[in-house]
Design a protein around this motif. Structure first.
Motif, PDB file in Angstrom:
ATOM      1  N   GLY A 103       2.888   1.051  -3.778  1.00  0.00           N
ATOM      2  CA  GLY A 103       1.943   0.814  -4.922  1.00  0.00           C
ATOM      3  C   GLY A 103       2.505  -0.370  -5.439  1.00  0.00           C
ATOM      4  O   GLY A 103       3.441  -1.042  -5.145  1.00  0.00           O
TER       5      GLY A 103
ATOM      6  N   VAL B  29      -3.594  -1.575 -11.099  1.00  0.00           N
ATOM      7  CA  VAL B  29      -4.185  -0.709 -10.223  1.00  0.00           C
ATOM      8  C   VAL B  29      -4.121   0.801 -11.041  1.00  0.00           C
ATOM      9  O   VAL B  29      -3.080   1.111 -11.504  1.00  0.00           O
ATOM     10  CB  VAL B  29      -3.573  -0.706  -9.015  1.00  0.00           C
ATOM     11  CG1 VAL B  29      -3.951   0.329  -8.152  1.00  0.00           C
ATOM     12  CG2 VAL B  29      -3.640  -2.255  -8.369  1.00  0.00           C
ATOM     13  N   LYS B  30      -5.087   1.181 -11.343  1.00  0.00           N
ATOM     14  CA  LYS B  30      -5.161   2.645 -12.240  1.00  0.00           C
ATOM     15  C   LYS B  30      -4.429   3.680 -11.129  1.00  0.00           C
ATOM     16  O   LYS B  30      -4.510   3.665 -10.036  1.00  0.00           O
ATOM     17  CB  LYS B  30      -6.647   3.092 -12.451  1.00  0.00           C
ATOM     18  CG  LYS B  30      -7.249   2.123 -13.473  1.00  0.00           C
ATOM     19  CD  LYS B  30      -8.668   2.497 -13.815  1.00  0.00           C
ATOM     20  CE  LYS B  30      -9.238   1.404 -14.551  1.00  0.00           C
ATOM     21  NZ  LYS B  30     -10.831   1.777 -14.938  1.00  0.00           N
ATOM     22  N   GLY B  31      -4.001   4.356 -11.830  1.00  0.00           N
ATOM     23  CA  GLY B  31      -3.095   5.617 -11.266  1.00  0.00           C
ATOM     24  C   GLY B  31      -1.998   5.984 -12.069  1.00  0.00           C
ATOM     25  O   GLY B  31      -1.992   5.869 -13.321  1.00  0.00           O
ATOM     26  N   ARG B  32      -1.062   6.922 -11.511  1.00  0.00           N
ATOM     27  CA  ARG B  32      -0.026   7.554 -12.242  1.00  0.00           C
ATOM     28  C   ARG B  32       1.335   7.284 -11.401  1.00  0.00           C
ATOM     29  O   ARG B  32       1.439   8.060 -10.571  1.00  0.00           O
ATOM     30  CB  ARG B  32      -0.251   9.017 -12.660  1.00  0.00           C
ATOM     31  CG  ARG B  32      -1.395   9.183 -13.520  1.00  0.00           C
ATOM     32  CD  ARG B  32      -1.097  10.850 -14.319  1.00  0.00           C
ATOM     33  NE  ARG B  32      -2.480  10.926 -15.342  1.00  0.00           N
ATOM     34  CZ  ARG B  32      -2.451  11.986 -15.906  1.00  0.00           C
ATOM     35  NH1 ARG B  32      -1.724  13.175 -15.606  1.00  0.00           N
ATOM     36  NH2 ARG B  32      -3.276  12.280 -16.825  1.00  0.00           N
TER      37      ARG B  32
ATOM     38  N   TYR C 236      -8.857  -2.106 -10.950  1.00  0.00           N
ATOM     39  CA  TYR C 236      -9.225  -1.273  -9.870  1.00  0.00           C
ATOM     40  C   TYR C 236      -8.743   0.031  -9.713  1.00  0.00           C
ATOM     41  O   TYR C 236      -7.758   0.096 -10.385  1.00  0.00           O
ATOM     42  CB  TYR C 236      -8.764  -2.121  -8.528  1.00  0.00           C
ATOM     43  CG  TYR C 236      -9.409  -3.456  -8.236  1.00  0.00           C
ATOM     44  CD1 TYR C 236     -10.732  -3.604  -7.714  1.00  0.00           C
ATOM     45  CD2 TYR C 236      -8.750  -4.696  -8.919  1.00  0.00           C
ATOM     46  CE1 TYR C 236     -11.306  -5.048  -7.321  1.00  0.00           C
ATOM     47  CE2 TYR C 236      -9.451  -5.862  -9.008  1.00  0.00           C
ATOM     48  CZ  TYR C 236     -10.681  -6.264  -8.217  1.00  0.00           C
ATOM     49  OH  TYR C 236     -11.119  -7.338  -8.117  1.00  0.00           O
ATOM     50  N   ASP C 237      -9.473   1.051  -9.248  1.00  0.00           N
ATOM     51  CA  ASP C 237      -9.224   2.292  -9.262  1.00  0.00           C
ATOM     52  C   ASP C 237      -8.162   2.734  -8.337  1.00  0.00           C
ATOM     53  O   ASP C 237      -7.148   3.374  -8.588  1.00  0.00           O
ATOM     54  CB  ASP C 237     -10.289   3.316  -8.990  1.00  0.00           C
ATOM     55  CG  ASP C 237     -11.475   3.099  -9.968  1.00  0.00           C
ATOM     56  OD1 ASP C 237     -11.080   2.734 -11.229  1.00  0.00           O
ATOM     57  OD2 ASP C 237     -12.604   3.258  -9.660  1.00  0.00           O
ATOM     58  N   SER C 238      -7.815   1.883  -7.118  1.00  0.00           N
ATOM     59  CA  SER C 238      -6.832   2.275  -6.266  1.00  0.00           C
ATOM     60  C   SER C 238      -6.486   0.917  -5.283  1.00  0.00           C
ATOM     61  O   SER C 238      -7.445   0.130  -5.086  1.00  0.00           O
ATOM     62  CB  SER C 238      -7.109   3.472  -5.312  1.00  0.00           C
ATOM     63  OG  SER C 238      -8.190   3.236  -4.581  1.00  0.00           O
ATOM     64  N   LEU C 239      -5.456   0.998  -4.570  1.00  0.00           N
ATOM     65  CA  LEU C 239      -5.273   0.067  -3.516  1.00  0.00           C
ATOM     66  C   LEU C 239      -6.292   0.031  -2.331  1.00  0.00           C
ATOM     67  O   LEU C 239      -6.616  -0.849  -1.684  1.00  0.00           O
ATOM     68  CB  LEU C 239      -3.998   0.019  -3.214  1.00  0.00           C
ATOM     69  CG  LEU C 239      -2.909  -0.287  -4.018  1.00  0.00           C
ATOM     70  CD1 LEU C 239      -1.508  -0.088  -3.214  1.00  0.00           C
ATOM     71  CD2 LEU C 239      -2.683  -1.915  -4.522  1.00  0.00           C
ATOM     72  N   GLU C 240      -6.635   1.264  -2.234  1.00  0.00           N
ATOM     73  CA  GLU C 240      -7.783   1.330  -0.954  1.00  0.00           C
ATOM     74  C   GLU C 240      -9.225   0.685  -1.556  1.00  0.00           C
ATOM     75  O   GLU C 240      -9.619   0.122  -0.379  1.00  0.00           O
ATOM     76  CB  GLU C 240      -8.163   2.915  -0.982  1.00  0.00           C
ATOM     77  CG  GLU C 240      -7.074   3.775  -0.205  1.00  0.00           C
ATOM     78  CD  GLU C 240      -5.603   3.947  -1.147  1.00  0.00           C
ATOM     79  OE1 GLU C 240      -6.014   3.674  -2.201  1.00  0.00           O
ATOM     80  OE2 GLU C 240      -4.620   4.577  -0.704  1.00  0.00           O
TER      81      GLU C 240
ATOM     82  N   CYS D 273       0.797  -1.019  -0.092  1.00  0.00           N
ATOM     83  CA  CYS D 273       0.056   0.169  -0.122  1.00  0.00           C
ATOM     84  C   CYS D 273       0.766   1.351   0.146  1.00  0.00           C
ATOM     85  O   CYS D 273       0.453   2.176  -0.730  1.00  0.00           O
ATOM     86  CB  CYS D 273      -0.847   0.135   1.248  1.00  0.00           C
ATOM     87  SG  CYS D 273      -2.296  -1.404   1.190  1.00  0.00           S
TER      88      CYS D 273
ATOM     89  N   THR E  53       5.484  -1.043 -11.603  1.00  0.00           N
ATOM     90  CA  THR E  53       5.343  -0.285 -12.445  1.00  0.00           C
ATOM     91  C   THR E  53       6.031  -0.842 -13.799  1.00  0.00           C
ATOM     92  O   THR E  53       7.118  -1.852 -13.594  1.00  0.00           O
ATOM     93  CB  THR E  53       5.736   1.170 -12.531  1.00  0.00           C
ATOM     94  OG1 THR E  53       7.334   1.208 -12.515  1.00  0.00           O
ATOM     95  CG2 THR E  53       5.151   1.799 -11.298  1.00  0.00           C
TER      96      THR E  53
END
Length: 957
Positions: free
Chosen positions: A27, A61-64, A87-91, A24, A30
């Motif tokens: 992340g 896991v989406k994000g930048r 998924y949008d995030s680890l949360e 968490c 990559t």
């Protein structure tokens, strides 16, 4: 290991070292991170990650930047089954965990807490000589859905069973297997003499399947269901057993013995191990169904540091078993390492246990086991002298060793203390303690106690290790060389010698005495006098051996009704003394050097395994290896081997013939070169050097007319001398340079002969130009039944062109010729068939290039050559050129091009420029450039084949 599997394995292993909280915080992995860690282009990593995502093996896991994690790891961390992979995030993922789970602080895998370490981390050499093998094993275990069946190959004692065990433990570590998953080990050699019982153990049987089958019984496949089955010495499976195994691999179903339908099912990861070449010892259909073959290196191929670590590990295990520290000096460690040159780690384990048991006996009432070189048994001391012959290796070991090593019982890793079926079931040290106390109570002296216990140690260890060897193996090998009557007599003489000397002899006595007796009987029969130099003082200090030799003389005279001269008694005395000696003396060294990737080393290995001693080494000369490099290697090896009595160089042909004289002039070391060598010649050379202690010239001249080990028959009639000099049946395989097609063609033809069961026919690979030079010696040594290749070598036997061999009826024609029948009437083939046959030929010889893409370009090139030469080529010539040019292109890809050693005329120099212009098409379309050496070889080949095509051709018989 495929790129996609390499990426997944890295992600899975790296995630196994992290807790969910750490994930968490940092992340997911990559694309850039993976590319840098694995040295793979970023776009290639991205491509494979998308493939893994589509296969639902990872989550995104989406994000930048975007992060990726192995799906199985996340499910294990959170204790839930994931229904999607993006998924949008680890949360969001954390929220999926049950309410009572504290994912931030949790340790999702045993590896994350340190409770269980990656088993491969404890494997010596995992980051060195075993690095590629470990990567293969991880891929085999992790491959979805349930892993890949694997075959582990390697010499006896390299650690195949240990490696399989570590693979299984890694599967549990990685979550592929549960903690209680079965791991079944079975050695097929235990029932090799009873194939029905062997298959009954593996597959099970039903009541009435065979005599004694009183009830249904499940087999090992059923017991291993859900886990892993390790089949050691899998080559002992009969063909029908292999067929049943590969059917199970394909379908997951099998039948027990006595069942008519395959209605049994099991989910088992199969791992096999073999000491043999899979291509020759297993069905090809079976080998093709095993996707991963892992070859383990021999002890000699391990790095110096790994050899030392392996020895420390084995000493640690003994310290743990004894529960006392062990101290050992550097010379003793070198002897233990040097004594494993042909027995590998298994031999080292046996030697370490013997040495530690003897040390325990002598230090029974001390707090530490002290082992010095002085205390080692004689046969283990020999390892030091073997190692001293390799000065570079000795120096590397010396640089890394302290004057002594101290290991303690607690030093060994708990992960490596698991039970091993190849460890003794008894505690040798408890046996020693109990027997010493018993003997002390009865008043025996310390010297008597040590003598009795030492004998007991050897009996226990030898009886244990014999359980894991084929006891008939050595005798089977001896029977390939001598008559069965001789072997039985040798066994009786071994027992007599042991009684007289009150000393146990190794099985090497059978081989040495059998060969010596066979040679002696042959000399008597042919009235050849005995001759041996420097024997006046041969009996000095050998009273015991001489007494036994006199007893053997009497037995030989009675058995074979002949008179044994006094000179032979001296020979027998020397033979027995040599077998009993505990220190290696100066002797003639033997160096075997042959063309091919493993020919020389195979011959040397056979001689060393049979005789168990001898200053022998080998050099393999692959066909694409520069002769200069071989000369440099040979020069260095002869310097290392020489111990003052010179070196006997055993070679086959070509440039190797003159290397001995060059090295003798440069170094001053006496070198004799013997040509056209066979395995029996190598064995006899080592025997005469190591056992008889003969001088270099004596060995050389005695081998000049050596014809192998004939079978002695007790008869009063003189045999026909033509039978004593029987030629070896052979097939001559020819190509233009001797460095390309012929050797690969030899491998292909060997396979066809094996499928026919014709082990009595040798295949001799040779350049066409050398046939004329060696014609007389070839025809004297070999009984050729046919020749094949690019052109007829004119040796008065049927010739099968390369074109015909790879035609639709080629195998049938080959079979008829081998069986002694006539050829089919050759068909006149249209030009359209040339392409097909050329492609089929290339399929056999090309590894890296695609024959379908290459063949048309090569044929266009040949068409241009026809214009340059001013005459059409026949079909056979086109096929031969196709294969040669195809292999030339492949050599360019490997940067291993041929070196042209001839001299081109001015006209040929001009023609070479035209060849260069034509060959530019390969650069344009394949990005491959044929250099001047390769083009010169092609030019020479075209000239030679053109000349032969003009000569009148003999009719095919």
């Amino acid at each position: 290991m495929k790129r996609i599997d390499k990426i997944y394995a890295w992600m899975f292993e790296r995630s196994g070292q992290m807790a969910w909280g750490s994930v968490c915080q940092r992340g997911g992995f990559t694309t850039q991170e993976i590319a840098e860690e694995l040295a793979i282009l970023r776009n290639n990593v991205s491509f494979e990650l998308n493939n893994l995502l589509r296969a639902e093996r990872i989550i995104k896991v989406k994000g930048r930047p975007v992060g990726y994690l192995p799906k199985a790891s996340v499910e294990h961390w959170l204790g839930v089954s994931l229904s999607r992979v993006e998924y949008d995030s680890l949360e969001v993922l954390t929220a999926l965990a049950p309410q009572n789970l504290q994912p931030i602080a949790a340790s999702p895998t045993p590896a994350a807490t340190g409770a269980v370490n990656n088993p491969f981390h404890s494997l010596i050499g995992a980051d060195g000589s075993l690095k590629n093998q470990v990567e293969q094993a991880k891929a085999a275990v992790l491959y979805p859905p349930s892993g890949l069946h694997t075959l582990i190959t390697g010499q006896t004692g390299v650690g195949k069973s240990m490696f399989a065990s570590v693979m299984f433990n890694y599967a549990r570590f990685a979550g592929r297997f549960a903690e209680q998953t079965p791991f079944i080990i079975f050695n097929c050699a235990d029932y090799a003499m009873n194939p029905q019982l062997l298959m009954a153990h593996i597959f099970g049987y039903v009541k009435g399947a065979f005599t004694g089958a009183d009830s249904d019984k499940s087999g090992l496949l059923q017991k291993a269901n859900g886990g892993m089955l390790f089949l050691d010495e899998i080559h002992r499976l009969p063909p029908e057993g292999q067929e049943m195994i590969f059917y199970f691999m394909d379908t997951g179903t099998y039948s027990r013995l006595g069942e008519t339908e395959r209605k049994q099912t099991a989910n088992v990861l199969l791992t096999g191990a073999t000491t043999e070449d899979p291509e020759s010892s297993l069905l090809k259909t079976f080998v093709r169904r095993i996707p991963i073959i892992i070859n383990l290196p021999s002890f000699e191929e391990r790095t110096t540091q790994e050899k030392i670590e392996l020895l420390k590990f084995l000493l640690n295990k003994e310290a743990h078993r004894i529960q006392k520290p062990i101290k050992i000096d550097a010379e003793a460690m070198k002897a233990l390492m040097g004594n494993t040159a042909f027995g590998n780690i298994g031999q080292m384990k046996s030697n370490v246990q013997l040495v530690c048991a003897n040390g325990f006996l002598h230090c029974l009432h001390q707090d530490i086991i002290d082992i010095t070189f002085r205390d080692l048994p004689g046969e283990i001391k020999d390892g030091f002298f073997h190692l001293s012959g390799r000065r570079d290796v000795m120096q590397q070991i010396t640089d890394r060793l302290e004057p002594f090593l101290l290991v303690r019982p607690e030093d060994i890793s708990p992960a490596l203390q698991e039970a091993d079926q190849y460890e003794p079931s008894f505690n040798l040290y408890s046996i020693i303690e109990g027997k010493v106390a018993f003997m002390q109570e009865r008043g025996l002296s310390q010297q008597e106690i040590i003598r009795f216990i030492t004998l007991d140690i050897n009996i226990h260890l030898n009886s244990f290790y014999l359980k894991f060897q084929n006891s008939n193996k050595l005798q089977e090998n001896i029977l390939k060389l001598v008559n069965e009557d001789i072997l039985r007599f040798a066994q009786q003489m071994k027992e007599l010698t042991e009684r007289e000397l009150n000393q146990r002899l190794t099985e090497r006595f059978l081989l040495a005495f059998s060969l010596h007796l066979t040679a002696f009987l042959e000399r008597i029969k042919n009235h050849h006098p005995l001759s041996y130099a420097n024997i006046d003082d041969a009996l000095e200090g050998r009273a015991r051996e001489h007494s036994v030799a006199l007893a053997l003389k009497q037995q030989i005279e009675e058995k074979f009704a002949i008179n044994v001269p006094d000179m032979e008694v001296i020979y027998l005395t020397l033979l027995i003394g040599s077998l009993l000696k505990t220190q290696q003396e100066e002797r003639v060294a033997v160096l075997v050097a042959m063309h091919g990737s493993s020919t020389a080393s195979s011959m040397a290995n056979v001689a060393h395994k049979l005789l168990g001693e001898g200053n022998i080494d080998s050099i393999d000369m692959p066909l694409d290896l520069s002769p200069k490099l071989v000369l440099d290697q040979m020069r260095q090896r002869i310097k290392e081997l020489d111990r003052g009595k010179g070196v006997l160089l055993l070679v086959d042909m070509g440039s190797l013939l003159g290397f001995g004289d060059i090295i003798m002039q440069e170094t001053g070391i006496p070198v004799r070169t013997l040509t056209m060598v066979s395995t029996p010649t190598v064995i006899e050379a080592v025997r005469k050097s190591a056992v008889m202690g003969m001088e270099l010239d004596d060995i050389y001249f005695s081998l000049c007319d050596f014809k192998g080990y004939g079978s002695y028959q007790k008869t009063t009639q003189q045999q026909d001398t033509s039978q004593l000099c029987q030629k070896i049946k052979a097939i001559l395989s020819v190509c233009s340079t001797g460095q390309g097609t012929a050797e690969k063609l030899k491998v292909f033809v060997d396979g066809m002969l094996q499928s026919m069961g014709r082990s009595d026919v040798n295949v001799i690979a040779m350049p066409l130009g050398e046939v004329d030079n060696q014609r007389e010696s070839l025809l004297k040594r070999y009984d050729f039944i046919m020749s094949l290749g690019i052109a007829d070598p004119k040796i008065d036997v049927p010739f099968l062109p390369l074109e015909a061999l790879f035609s639709s009826d080629g195998e049938a024609q080959f079979t008829l010729l081998v069986q002694g029948n006539h050829l089919y009437q050759p068909l006149v083939r249209p030009h359209a068939m040339v392409r097909k046959i050329s492609e089929e030929s290339m399929n056999e010889f090309l590894t890296y290039l695609n024959p379908k893409k290459v063949v048309d370009l090569v044929l266009e090139f040949i068409s241009e050559l026809e214009s340059v030469e001013g005459h059409p080529f026949d079909n056979g010539m086109k096929v031969s050129l196709c294969v040669h040019i195809g292999t030339a292109l492949e050599r360019m890809v490997q940067h291993n091009g041929l070196t042209y050693s001839g001299t081109l005329s001015d006209a040929d120099q001009l023609k070479l420029g035209v060849y260069q212009r034509i060959a530019h098409s390969f650069q344009k379309k394949l990005a491959i450039t044929l250099d001047d050496d390769e083009l010169s070889c092609i030019l020479e080949m075209v000239k030679e084949l053109s000349m032969r095509s003009i000569e009148p051709q003999d009719e095919l018989l």
